[in-house]
Design a protein around this motif. Structure first.
Motif, short mmCIF file in Angstrom:
data_model
loop_
_atom_site.label_atom_id
_atom_site.label_comp_id
_atom_site.label_asym_id
_atom_site.label_seq_id
_atom_site.Cartn_x
_atom_site.Cartn_y
_atom_site.Cartn_z
N THR C 102 -6.42 5.39 -4.56
CA THR C 102 -7.28 4.43 -3.87
C THR C 102 -6.47 3.19 -3.47
O THR C 102 -6.60 2.69 -2.34
N VAL C 103 -5.65 2.72 -4.43
CA VAL C 103 -4.84 1.54 -4.14
C VAL C 103 -3.88 1.85 -2.98
O VAL C 103 -3.71 1.07 -2.04
N ASP C 106 -5.81 1.88 0.24
CA ASP C 106 -6.13 0.52 0.67
C ASP C 106 -4.89 -0.18 1.21
O ASP C 106 -4.95 -0.91 2.20
N LEU C 107 -3.77 0.07 0.54
CA LEU C 107 -2.51 -0.54 0.94
C LEU C 107 -2.14 -0.09 2.35
O LEU C 107 -1.79 -0.91 3.20
N SER C 110 -4.23 -1.71 4.90
CA SER C 110 -4.07 -3.14 5.14
C SER C 110 -2.70 -3.50 5.73
O SER C 110 -2.53 -4.58 6.26
N LEU C 111 -1.72 -2.57 5.66
CA LEU C 111 -0.40 -2.88 6.23
C LEU C 111 -0.49 -2.94 7.75
O LEU C 111 -1.24 -2.18 8.35
N PRO C 112 0.27 -3.84 8.36
CA PRO C 112 0.24 -3.87 9.83
C PRO C 112 0.90 -2.59 10.37
O PRO C 112 2.12 -2.48 10.38
N LEU C 114 1.40 -1.45 13.20
CA LEU C 114 2.29 -1.59 14.35
C LEU C 114 3.72 -1.80 13.87
O LEU C 114 4.66 -1.23 14.40
N PHE C 115 3.83 -2.62 12.82
CA PHE C 115 5.17 -2.89 12.31
C PHE C 115 5.73 -1.69 11.57
O PHE C 115 6.92 -1.39 11.65
N VAL C 116 4.86 -0.98 10.86
CA VAL C 116 5.32 0.23 10.15
C VAL C 116 5.90 1.20 11.18
O VAL C 116 6.99 1.75 11.00
N LEU C 118 7.03 0.53 14.16
CA LEU C 118 8.23 -0.08 14.74
C LEU C 118 9.45 0.21 13.88
O LEU C 118 10.51 0.63 14.36
N THR C 119 9.27 -0.01 12.57
CA THR C 119 10.36 0.18 11.63
C THR C 119 10.78 1.64 11.59
O THR C 119 11.96 1.97 11.74
N ARG C 151 -9.77 8.60 2.22
CA ARG C 151 -10.90 7.91 1.60
C ARG C 151 -12.17 8.77 1.69
O ARG C 151 -12.89 8.95 0.70
N ASN C 209 -1.15 2.55 23.19
CA ASN C 209 -0.86 1.16 22.84
C ASN C 209 0.64 0.95 22.70
O ASN C 209 1.18 -0.04 23.18
#
Lengths: 539, 289, 268
Positions: C102-103, C106-107, C110-112, C114-116, C118-119, C151, C209
């Motif tokens: 679950t954590v 949720d993680l 909540s992480l952006p 777009l950046f994930v 990108l990286t 979920r 996008n």
């Protein structure tokens, strides 16, 4: 009499109207990273430095000659190891404090202090080792270099003088404007420096404008829209498509200032440490291979398709915009796939079906990286890819994010070929020592060689040293002409085009004289005025 | 140990997720190619020693764990570090830019939810298939357009970025709003109230809305997260000087302090809206139980 | 509504058919440059006009939709599989495994993202073919897109654990893995298929996008996303409205997909 008087009054009124101040507005792409003029290294900070900083000597962007500013006169002495300035009298900082030799000495001292990490200081160092300054009487300053430096006056065009007393550098300036406000992501506001020393025709205090508002706007389409709505006065470095569109709409407001100092080019990684197979290194280290690739690229198509005709074919690093250093004997390589194939055959390559193979039978295939987000560059890459496909070379073209691109080309050397364009700010070849010397950190194709890897690189090293130290301008020109010829023969960097400087100037702006040299639009900002009240903003 | 449904547990878990996400963000930025690379290394004026000293200065943040611990320590004292991309301390940068984003997001949320509620009510009250079909088609259409394209369309039509956010929120809010209003309209006590001759407006204001609203409040929480997430590409494309644009530029420039701050901020919003939603649901369940 | 759904299915089948047969249907190769006809308006030779480099827009559109229509479902399949594995483990075993999952979920939510993306995208090797890089881009979408599905699966499994059939199977001595694969998984089919159909349009839109932000699939391979990047010069749309075709097609595909799966929870 009556008519004459009316005419006189009208002229007077118009003159007053043209000098009614007002706010000049144009866009910059990002927030300034610093307001310290000695640390200004990216475009926006440099813009602010140019508009607010007072310098000893200024390069006239139109005549390309040096003109006295804070220095009333100067003299190069001691076999180009020393420059003596006679400072202008009765000049004051924007806060009212008097300007004197101590300020120049303090600025040079602060600039050269190693902790500051100033790029301007590095161009002084690369020119002549350690640099010191000393006051010389009530109005004189001498600056000393440890080795002879050709063309050392030009270096001072970038050095904005700050006061000797401890104060933030932006709080007291000697340029026509002073910093007033910065809102992150929104704007930078510059207010007129009421103590600016220059006067215009009729003894009127300059600058003519009351303020300059630099709107922070990365999106070029919005910038263009706002210009068309009359919210902006100037648009610098327009994209060819936007320029074309605007020139149809309002031909009087667009201007093509001709080829810029910038160039678009590609180069192969020739570093021995690069992590790709040895046979690829052999291709890239072969002059015949590089010349063949250069001949197989259709520069005319690049100009026509990626720049809509607003660019010039490049023969080397220096464009025709640089009046002093351009080598007019060189012309861009002629597009000829047959010549390219012949050169490749001489080098042991052969065409098998649609695929080019080297002596050992390896198919010729390499990756070409560039930075994502530049439309012309993405198009150049695709054109190069297609042109080279026709001679059997397969190019994997990959636009990368800027940050990872820089890492690959400057640190890890994990790339095969790179397509890039660099902005040239300086017209003197001394600013390119780091690029052309084989030991240079910016020797793109093989940085930091311990000794020149090839005979022609050794020759470039010698010529570069010669032009760097000679005080004979003709000898310098001959040396740098020869360097351009060697680069054209060996093609370590395959120059493609010099894009034109395309700008828009609102009809209400007076005396803006677009120049191919940066800053293109506001290099004579103190003389620029607005004919009509500032355009209405709708915010 | 507190029960897994207790508020203490929920809040504790929220904080844990917050801390881990900050670390994950820092690690991600650190691992990204091009971390610690300075644009100045392309500037031919710089000498090798200066470039080396710039690189040394960038080396400091190489270990994400020590950076993160230092960052949290600074955070405790109200210092979020200094942004390399913007050349400013992060705290004031966020303070200066937050109002723009909050305004944009609020505008988007209010516009999106109002449109959803009005259309949902119209569709539910009129009971005409055509009204419902039109509303459904409108919401479905907005759901089928990428948010970046919505931003471009808003630019083209000279609408505010808040409108683009509203266009992201609306299609997700509308079906739920419609379901809730429809269910409330059909509830026995509403029918009863109407049968007893109460005015339609009165029934709607005092019986339908109170019944339909609480479940929707929980959804508002989720839409806040959604709106903040959407603000990144929308602000980046529309050149709106808010936190979203800042995050986008920071991501391209591998700006560690800014990105970790943004990740924490986004997680705070996501976690707190989730926790709030959970608490509201618990409260409602207790009331109905 | 039924008629509309049938129309939507028909449209999707038609587009899928056309784009799969792009090699035969498209007038030209998608990368071929007719440099003397750059930015040509629609004509008999180029039904949708040409782009800046003189490439036929119709051929690129067909090839682009093929890539998007093949890769988005593949990525959705992968993401659904990850969601099923994590969600089932969490929901069935419960306890700390559940809490960790679950954590993690949720993680990831909540992480952006777009950046994930990108990286991860910048980590790809250079010398891969454009096709491999395309596949990788969509795999990355799958790698970050599983969380919301997990979920839902977790919640369904947690409920199903105490269903009669499962209790019966357990009473008969059915082991964990066997129970998961042969009893829980078949019962989860509706949930998983719903997740799959929800993710397909989500991935199509995400790729679009990325394309609009200039970080999607790279030239010369077309995708619905990078064809949309042309729209950034939006002031040109008035002169060349046919540039909107990729946007229109994407819109119709995603809208049809929504119609086909309408009624699913749009928050997920």
């Amino acid at each position: 009499m009556g008519i004459a008087r009316t005419a006189f009054l009208l002229a007077g009124a118009m003159g007053a109207y043209a000098q009614s101040g007002g706010e000049l507005r144009f866009c910059v792409r990002a927030d300034p990273k610093t307001l310290d003029p000695l640390l200004a290294e990216e475009e926006v900070s440099e813009t602010i430095r140019y508009l607010t900083g007072g310098v000893l000597i200024r390069l006239n962007r139109q005549t390309q000659r040096l003109e006295p500013e804070l220095a009333a006169s100067w003299k190069v002495a001691n076999n180009a190891r020393q420059i003596d300035f006679e400072l202008r009298r009765n000049v004051h900082f924007s806060d009212g404090a008097p300007f004197g030799p101590a300020d120049v000495v303090a600025t040079i001292r602060r600039m050269m202090s190693p902790g500051l990490q100033s790029g301007i200081a590095d161009s002084f160092r690369s020119a002549g080792g350690e640099v010191t300054a000393r006051a010389n009487g009530a109005n004189g300053v001498s600056v000393f270099f440890s080795t002879p430096v050709a063309g050392l006056e030009l270096l001072f065009d970038q050095v904005a003088i700050s006061p000797a007393r401890p104060a933030p550098p932006e709080s007291a300036v000697l340029g026509p404007f002073q910093f007033a406000e910065h809102k992150s992501g929104q704007y930078v506001l510059l207010k007129r420096n009421l103590n600016y020393w220059k006067t215009g025709a009729g003894g009127k205090r300059l600058p003519n404008l009351d303020s300059i508002r630099l709107d922070i706007q990365a999106n070029r389409e919005i910038e263009l829209l706002r210009y068309r709505r009359g919210e902006l006065h100037l648009v610098d470095k327009m994209e060819p498509e936007a320029f074309e569109r605007l020139s149809k709409e309002a031909p009087a407001s667009v201007r093509n200032a001709g080829p810029s100092l910038d160039a678009e080019f590609l180069w192969f990684n020739q570093s021995p440490d690069a992590e790709f197979p040895a046979y690829k290194k052999r291709w890239f280290q072969s002059g015949l291979f590089r010349r063949a690739v250069s001949a197989a690229i259709n520069r005319d198509d690049v100009i026509r398709l990626a720049y809509r005709g607003y660019a010039h074919g490049a023969a080397g690093p220096v464009s025709a915009a640089n009046k002093l250093w351009f080598n007019a004997r060189l012309s861009p390589p002629r597009f000829d796939p047959q010549v390219a194939l012949k050169l490749l055959q001489q080098d042991g390559f052969r065409l098998e079906g649609n695929s080019l193979r080297d002596r050992e039978g390896n198919a010729v295939e390499w990756s070409l990286i560039t930075n994502a987000g530049s439309k012309p560059r993405a198009q150049i890459g695709t054109i190069v890819q297609e042109d080279l496909r026709k001679i059997g070379i397969r190019v994997n073209f990959l636009p990368l994010e800027f940050q990872s691109l820089i890492e690959r080309i400057t640190r890890t050397q994990q790339y095969e070929a790179c397509l890039l364009g660099l902005t040239n700010l300086d017209i003197d070849p001394n600013s390119q020592m780091n690029v052309w010397m084989s030991s240079g950190t910016h020797h793109a194709w093989n940085p930091g060689e311990s000794k020149p890897a090839t005979a022609w690189e050794a020759q470039i090293d010698q010529l570069m040293e010669l032009q760097h130290t000679s005080v004979d301008q003709a000898a310098r020109k001959r040396a740098f002409d020869r360097i351009q010829e060697i680069v054209s023969e060996e093609q370590p960097i395959i120059y493609l085009v010099h894009p034109d400087v395309l700008v828009a100037v609102s009809p209400s702006v007076r005396d803006a004289l677009p120049s191919p040299l940066p800053p293109h639009l506001y290099w004579n900002i103190e003389n620029v005025s607005l004919a009509a009240p500032a355009p209405g903003r709708k915010d | 140990m507190p029960s897994r449904r207790s508020p203490v547990w929920l809040i504790g878990r929220g904080i844990a997720i917050l801390l881990i996400s900050g670390l994950a963000g820092a690690t991600l930025v650190r691992l990204a190619p091009g971390f610690g690379v300075d644009e100045r290394s392309l500037d031919a004026r710089f000498s090798a020693p200066t470039l080396a000293s710039i690189a040394r200065a960038n080396e400091r943040d190489r270990n994400p764990l020590t950076f993160y611990l230092g960052f949290l320590k600074g955070l405790f004292h109200g210092d979020l570090g200094r942004s390399a991309v913007f050349g400013q301390p992060v705290g004031p940068l966020i303070r200066e830019r937050a109002p723009t984003t909050i305004r944009t997001v609020l505008e988007g949320l209010i516009l999106g939810w109002c449109a959803a509620l009005v259309l949902a009510t119209a569709a539910a009250v009129s009971r005409r298939a055509v009204v419902l079909a039109v509303a459904m088609a409108f919401s479905g259409s907005l759901l089928s357009i990428p948010s970046a394209l919505l931003a471009t369309v808003c630019l083209l039509l000279q609408l505010s970025p808040g409108t683009a956010i509203a266009a992201v929120v609306f299609p997700r809010a509308f079906p739920h709003a419609y379901e809730q209003v429809r269910a409330a309209l059909a509830a026995p006590y509403v029918l009863m109230a109407r049968a007893r001759g109460l005015a339609r407006t009165r029934v709607f204001l005092f019986h339908v809305i109170p019944a339909a609203l609480p479940p929707l409040v929980a959804l508002v929480g989720v839409s806040v997260t959604l709106a903040f997430g959407a603000s990144i590409p929308i602000e980046a494309l529309a050149d709106s000087p808010g936190l979203g644009q800042m995050a986008w530029r920071a991501a391209l420039g591998r700006d560690l302090p800014v990105l970790v701050s943004v990740t924490l901020l986004l997680t705070v919003i996501a976690v707190s809206s989730n926790v709030a939603a959970d608490l509201i649901i618990m409260h409602l369940q207790r009331r109905t139980a | 509504m039924k008629l509309l759904r049938k129309l939507a299915v028909g449209f999707l089948v038609l587009v899928a058919g056309l784009s799969l047969a792009a090699g035969f249907v498209a007038p030209y190769d998608y990368a071929r440059q007719f440099r003397d006809h750059s930015n040509a308006p629609p004509s008999h030779a180029f039904p949708l006009g040409t782009d800046d480099l003189g490439r036929d827009r119709l051929s690129r559109l067909l090839a682009g939709s093929r890539i998007s229509l093949l890769c988005a479902p593949a990525a959705a399949m992968a993401a659904t599989a990850i969601a099923a594995a994590i969600g089932m483990a969490a929901g069935y075993f419960g306890g700390w495994l559940d809490e960790t999952a679950t954590v993690l979920t949720d993680l990831f939510l909540s992480l952006p993202w777009l950046f994930v993306l990108l990286t991860l995208r910048a980590l790809l090797p250079l010398n891969i073919t454009p096709w491999a890089s395309t596949a990788a881009t969509f795999l990355l979408l799958a790698a970050v897109g599983w969380a919301s599905g997990a979920r839902v699966v977790r919640a369904s499994v947690a409920e199903m654990r105490f269903a009669g059939s499962i209790l019966h199977a357990r009473a008969c001595g059915c082991s964990g893995a066997r129970l998961l694969c042969f009893h829980l998984l078949p019962n989860l089919r509706p949930v998983l298929s719903a997740q799959f159909w929800i993710l397909v349009p989500v991935f199509l839109l995400t790729e679009a996008n990325l394309g609009l932000l200039g970080l999607g699939i790279t030239e010369p391979v077309p995708s619905l996303g990078n064809l949309l990047a042309d729209l950034q010069n939006y002031q040109r749309i008035q002169e060349a409205p046919w540039m909107l075709t990729p946007a229109l097609l994407l819109f119709l595909i995603v809208a049809s997909l929504h119609f086909v799966v309408s009624g699913r929870d749009t928050w997920e």
